[in-house]
Design an enzyme around this catalytic site. Structure first.
Site, PDB file in Angstrom:
ATOM      1  N   ASP A  49      -8.229  18.620 -19.063  1.00 37.72           N
ATOM      2  CA  ASP A  49      -9.599  18.355 -19.508  1.00 37.72           C
ATOM      3  C   ASP A  49      -9.791  18.687 -20.988  1.00 37.72           C
ATOM      4  O   ASP A  49      -8.859  19.141 -21.657  1.00 37.72           O
ATOM      5  CB  ASP A  49     -10.546  19.170 -18.599  1.00 37.72           C
ATOM      6  CG  ASP A  49     -11.856  18.455 -18.320  1.00 37.72           C
ATOM      7  OD1 ASP A  49     -12.210  17.540 -19.083  1.00 37.72           O
ATOM      8  OD2 ASP A  49     -12.530  18.836 -17.336  1.00 37.72           O
ATOM      9  N   GLU A  91     -10.074  13.177 -21.369  1.00 40.39           N
ATOM     10  CA  GLU A  91     -10.665  13.410 -22.695  1.00 40.39           C
ATOM     11  C   GLU A  91     -11.930  12.579 -22.867  1.00 40.39           C
ATOM     12  O   GLU A  91     -12.553  12.606 -23.931  1.00 40.39           O
ATOM     13  CB  GLU A  91      -9.549  13.120 -23.721  1.00 40.39           C
ATOM     14  CG  GLU A  91      -9.845  13.202 -25.167  1.00 40.39           C
ATOM     15  CD  GLU A  91     -10.386  11.893 -25.705  1.00 40.39           C
ATOM     16  OE1 GLU A  91     -10.802  11.880 -26.868  1.00 40.39           O
ATOM     17  OE2 GLU A  91     -10.404  10.885 -24.969  1.00 40.39           O
ATOM     18  N   TRP A  92     -12.291  11.871 -21.783  1.00 38.38           N
ATOM     19  CA  TRP A  92     -13.552  11.111 -21.682  1.00 38.38           C
ATOM     20  C   TRP A  92     -13.650   9.915 -22.642  1.00 38.38           C
ATOM     21  O   TRP A  92     -14.734   9.384 -22.890  1.00 38.38           O
ATOM     22  CB  TRP A  92     -14.778  12.030 -21.890  1.00 38.38           C
ATOM     23  CG  TRP A  92     -14.651  13.369 -21.242  1.00 38.38           C
ATOM     24  CD1 TRP A  92     -14.268  13.618 -19.950  1.00 38.38           C
ATOM     25  CD2 TRP A  92     -14.878  14.652 -21.830  1.00 38.38           C
ATOM     26  NE1 TRP A  92     -14.255  14.969 -19.707  1.00 38.38           N
ATOM     27  CE2 TRP A  92     -14.628  15.624 -20.848  1.00 38.38           C
ATOM     28  CE3 TRP A  92     -15.285  15.063 -23.116  1.00 38.38           C
ATOM     29  CZ2 TRP A  92     -14.754  16.997 -21.089  1.00 38.38           C
ATOM     30  CZ3 TRP A  92     -15.411  16.432 -23.360  1.00 38.38           C
ATOM     31  CH2 TRP A  92     -15.143  17.375 -22.353  1.00 38.38           C
ATOM     32  N   ASP A 137     -18.355  11.555 -17.108  1.00 37.96           N
ATOM     33  CA  ASP A 137     -18.183  11.730 -15.664  1.00 37.96           C
ATOM     34  C   ASP A 137     -18.972  10.708 -14.847  1.00 37.96           C
ATOM     35  O   ASP A 137     -20.114  10.387 -15.167  1.00 37.96           O
ATOM     36  CB  ASP A 137     -18.638  13.134 -15.240  1.00 37.96           C
ATOM     37  CG  ASP A 137     -17.673  14.196 -15.714  1.00 37.96           C
ATOM     38  OD1 ASP A 137     -16.729  13.867 -16.462  1.00 37.96           O
ATOM     39  OD2 ASP A 137     -17.871  15.361 -15.331  1.00 37.96           O
TER      40      ASP A 137
HETATM   41  C1  GLA Z   1     -15.216  17.609 -16.642  1.00 38.87           C
HETATM   42  C2  GLA Z   1     -14.373  16.478 -16.083  1.00 38.87           C
HETATM   43  C3  GLA Z   1     -14.640  16.352 -14.591  1.00 38.87           C
HETATM   44  C4  GLA Z   1     -14.315  17.661 -13.895  1.00 38.87           C
HETATM   45  C5  GLA Z   1     -15.109  18.793 -14.519  1.00 38.87           C
HETATM   46  C6  GLA Z   1     -14.662  20.146 -14.007  1.00 38.87           C
HETATM   47  O1  GLA Z   1     -16.577  17.320 -16.586  1.00 38.87           O
HETATM   48  O2  GLA Z   1     -14.652  15.279 -16.745  1.00 38.87           O
HETATM   49  O3  GLA Z   1     -13.880  15.305 -14.037  1.00 38.87           O
HETATM   50  O4  GLA Z   1     -12.946  17.910 -13.994  1.00 38.87           O
HETATM   51  O5  GLA Z   1     -14.970  18.817 -15.934  1.00 38.87           O
HETATM   52  O6  GLA Z   1     -15.379  21.193 -14.580  1.00 38.87           O
END
Ligand code: GLA
Length: 400
Positions: free
Chosen positions: A158, A191-192, A213
């Site tokens: 993450d 890493e979004w 997310d």
């Molecule tokens: C981030 C990630 C999620 C999850 C949470 C856990 O938001 O994008 O997929 O892993 O952290 O805290």
């Protein structure tokens, strides 16, 4: 003969040469790890259990993956997400939370392996994970070694608490740490999409998140968090990236919400179909030890899974959009195409695909199979139309 002697000599020279220090770029340019040649399939604890995950949940889930037929259908990884961590010990080695994971991670990995499944774990490139547990920054090689000792097969990594760290360096470093263990560990970058990993991570990660997310909703925005996205927003962010996906390196539009209760069965079917069309990792995120029949029939649709897992590894894309009605196409091995007729609207609608959109001569007859009805519809030429329910899909395999 002379050739053989020459190559033996060359090998000697290469072996004798002092090992030069590798630059980041050289590490990146190495062949990828050869894993995830089709999109990874499995289960992850986060979407349903968040920080309430326990070792009992992992064991129950592993059991249920076998009993439900999910393992048989291709789901392989049991991944514990955030909040499994305890403290680092006096030597800096990470430990498991002693209350929630009293047996320790090695015992859980062994249990998962004994079920014919693989075990995945979670960490973060910063000092802290998103849930505030210890991250791997400054401990990359030590953590990779620990995971390998435990028998970890998959790492989700993450991006919280990373300050001004450079994403490419941070992920290349952990990729190298994993590689240096000698164990096959799928590397899931989370890493979004902030630093556009699809442009640079092909030889670093096996999959990379392309968005913030997901949450368990279809179309409406999340009432509080702008980092949480409904299925349709995620689809629209992930779709244009189709050209960056391929065997060993996948766009990851986040884990599945199928069965978590926030969407209708029709919407969950669309969610699952869209993920398969996009060659997305299929990581279930529900309580599979207690899932109902509707959920099971979606997650276990082998026709749809086969589209996702097709060995060509081409991410499908939208080929037409007419208001709320869309047509998606994914080329499959053997000359077939997966087709998705998708209706985002609130009313039923007639949606059609033309052979032109499939790159098939209009007169050519092709076999059509409905992948949700599990029915062969005979051969057609020129086009195919169907009535698609609101928020629903008709998913086809067209085989010329
Ligand atoms: C981030 C990630 C999620 C999850 C949470 C856990 O938001 O994008 O997929 O892993 O952290 O805290």
């Amino acid at each position: 003969m002379a050739k053989r002697i020459l190559s033996a000599l060359l090998a000697l020279v290469v072996m004798a040469a002092p090992a030069a220090a590798e630059t980041t770029q050289e590490v990146i340019d190495k062949a990828p790890n050869g894993l995830a040649l089709t999109p990874p399939m499995g289960w992850n604890s986060w979407n349903k259990f968040a920080c309430n995950v326990t070792e009992q949940i992992l064991r129950d889930t592993a059991d249920a993956m076998v009993a439900s037929g999910m393992r048989e259908a291709g789901y392989q990884y049991v991944v514990v997400d955030d909040c499994w961590h305890g403290k680092r010990d006096a030597n800096g080695f990470i430990t498991a939370d002693p209350q929630r994971f009293p047996s320790g991670m090695k015992a859980i990995a062994d249990y998962v392996h004994s079920k014919g499944l693989k075990f995945g774990i979670y960490s973060d490139a910063g000092r802290l994970t998103c849930g505030g547990r210890p991250g791997s920054q400054g401990h990359e090689y030590q953590d990779a070694l620990t995971y390998a000792r435990w028998g970890v097969d998959y790492l989700k990594y993450d991006w919280c608490s990373t300050g001004d760290r450079n994403a490419k360096e941070a992920y290349a470093l952990m990729a190298d740490a994993l590689r240096s263990t000698g164990r096959d560990i799928v590397f899931s970058m989370c890493e979004w999409g902030t630093a556009k990993p699809w442009l640079w991570a092909k030889n670093i990660g096996n999959l990379w998140r392309t968005t913030g997310d997901i949450f368990d909703g279809f179309a409406n925005k999340h009432p509080q968090h702008d980092w949480a996205h409904p299925v349709l927003d995620i689809v629209d962010q992930n779709e244009p990236l189709w050209q960056y996906a391929g065997p060993g390196h996948w766009n990851d539009p986040d884990m599945l919400e199928v069965g978590n209760g926030g969407m209708s069965t029709t919407e969950y079917r669309s969610h699952f179909s869209l993920w398969a069309m996009m060659a997305a990792p299929l990581i279930a995120g529900n309580d599979i030890a207690r899932m109902d029949e509707a959920t099971r029939s979606i997650l276990l649709n082998k026709d749809v899974i086969a589209v996702d897992q097709d060995k060509l590894g081409i991410q499908g894309r939208r080929v037409s959009k007419n208001g709320d009605q869309e047509v998606w196409v994914k080329p499959l091995s053997g000359g077939a195409r997966a087709v998705l007729l998708f209706n985002r609207g609130k009313d039923a609608a007639d949606v059609g695909v033309t052979w032109d959109q499939l790159g098939i001569p209009a007169k050519q007859r092709a076999k059509v199979r409905d992948l949700w009805a599990h029915r062969d519809l005979g051969t057609r030429a020129g086009s195919f139309n169907a009535t698609v329910e609101p928020h629903g899909v008709v998913m086809l395999k067209v085989q010329p």
